[in-house]
Design a protein around this motif. Structure first.
Motif, PDB file in Angstrom:
ATOM      1  N   MET A   1      -9.990  11.918  18.570  1.00 47.50           N
ATOM      2  CA  MET A   1     -10.335  11.252  17.572  1.00 47.50           C
ATOM      3  C   MET A   1     -11.225  11.270  17.296  1.00 47.50           C
ATOM      4  O   MET A   1     -12.381  11.822  18.612  1.00 47.50           O
ATOM      5  N   ASP A   2     -12.172  11.981  16.045  1.00 49.02           N
ATOM      6  CA  ASP A   2     -13.526  12.340  16.287  1.00 49.02           C
ATOM      7  C   ASP A   2     -14.693  11.573  15.646  1.00 49.02           C
ATOM      8  O   ASP A   2     -13.778  10.277  15.701  1.00 49.02           O
ATOM      9  N   LEU A   3     -15.830  11.261  15.439  1.00 45.48           N
ATOM     10  CA  LEU A   3     -16.305  10.849  15.415  1.00 45.48           C
ATOM     11  C   LEU A   3     -16.321  10.245  13.919  1.00 45.48           C
ATOM     12  O   LEU A   3     -16.925   8.960  14.138  1.00 45.48           O
ATOM     13  N   ASP A   4     -15.789   9.864  12.720  1.00 45.90           N
ATOM     14  CA  ASP A   4     -15.607  10.042  11.120  1.00 45.90           C
ATOM     15  C   ASP A   4     -14.697   8.607  11.687  1.00 45.90           C
ATOM     16  O   ASP A   4     -14.946   7.666  11.324  1.00 45.90           O
ATOM     17  N   ASP A   5     -13.713   9.301  12.661  1.00 52.95           N
ATOM     18  CA  ASP A   5     -12.695   7.222  12.795  1.00 52.95           C
ATOM     19  C   ASP A   5     -13.417   6.734  13.834  1.00 52.95           C
ATOM     20  O   ASP A   5     -13.090   5.288  12.941  1.00 52.95           O
ATOM     21  N   TYR A   6     -13.887   7.356  14.398  1.00 51.72           N
ATOM     22  CA  TYR A   6     -14.578   6.392  15.880  1.00 51.72           C
ATOM     23  C   TYR A   6     -15.629   5.249  15.321  1.00 51.72           C
ATOM     24  O   TYR A   6     -15.839   3.790  14.498  1.00 51.72           O
ATOM     25  N   LEU A   7     -16.768   5.571  14.051  1.00 50.95           N
ATOM     26  CA  LEU A   7     -17.706   5.394  13.738  1.00 50.95           C
ATOM     27  C   LEU A   7     -17.322   4.066  12.677  1.00 50.95           C
ATOM     28  O   LEU A   7     -17.664   2.648  12.010  1.00 50.95           O
ATOM     29  N   GLY A   8     -15.830   5.220  11.554  1.00 53.06           N
ATOM     30  CA  GLY A   8     -14.793   4.347  11.214  1.00 53.06           C
ATOM     31  C   GLY A   8     -14.437   2.887  11.714  1.00 53.06           C
ATOM     32  O   GLY A   8     -13.919   1.560  11.153  1.00 53.06           O
ATOM     33  N   GLN A   9     -13.141   2.437  12.304  1.00 54.56           N
ATOM     34  CA  GLN A   9     -13.120   1.453  13.463  1.00 54.56           C
ATOM     35  C   GLN A   9     -14.835   0.684  13.766  1.00 54.56           C
ATOM     36  O   GLN A   9     -14.345  -0.564  13.771  1.00 54.56           O
ATOM     37  N   LYS A  10     -15.816   1.220  14.112  1.00 57.84           N
ATOM     38  CA  LYS A  10     -17.083   0.481  14.400  1.00 57.84           C
ATOM     39  C   LYS A  10     -17.909  -0.361  13.061  1.00 57.84           C
ATOM     40  O   LYS A  10     -18.091  -0.727  12.841  1.00 57.84           O
ATOM     41  N   ASP A  11     -16.825   0.613  11.497  1.00 59.24           N
ATOM     42  CA  ASP A  11     -17.504  -0.320  10.967  1.00 59.24           C
ATOM     43  C   ASP A  11     -18.977  -0.032  10.367  1.00 59.24           C
ATOM     44  O   ASP A  11     -19.579  -0.761   9.709  1.00 59.24           O
TER      45      ASP A  11
END
Length: 112
Positions: A1-11
């Motif tokens: 998982m990259d940072l963009d995916d994680y930030l997308g999950q956190k909205d």
């Protein structure tokens, strides 16, 4: 998982919240000076809260990476992910060319 995916999950993926864009259209309180100041304060408060949530999510991601629970994607994994997009997109075409040049089958992710 990259940072963009994680930030997308956190909205909190985007650099700014976009709060003002939604509220600016047909906003009657912007017509007066007092209303404009109140609107600017609301926008500043919303942006500040969004940036706090975003920085907290980035810190959480970095902590997960350091603890080993999450592994960032390698450059080859990012290229393969990008190559699996829509074929009309120029970045997808470039990623597919990069995979072909490196000898990687972008459909399976394995060396050909």
């Amino acid at each position: 998982m990259d940072l963009d995916d994680y930030l997308g999950q956190k909205d909190v993926l985007f650099a700014t919240s976009g709060y003002c864009l939604d509220k600016l259209r047909s906003n009657r309180q912007v017509r007066t000076q007092r209303g404009r100041k109140r609107f600017e304060k609301e926008c500043a408060d919303a942006e500040r809260e969004y940036q706090e949530r975003r920085s907290k999510a980035i810190e959480e991601y970095n902590a997960l990476v350091e603890s080993g629970q999450v592994r960032p994607l390698t450059s080859i994994e990012r290229t393969i992910r990008r190559a699996n997009g829509h074929p009309d997109n120029p970045s997808v075409q470039a990623a597919r060319r990069m995979c072909a040049k490196r000898g990687i089958d972008w459909r399976t992710g394995k060396a050909s």
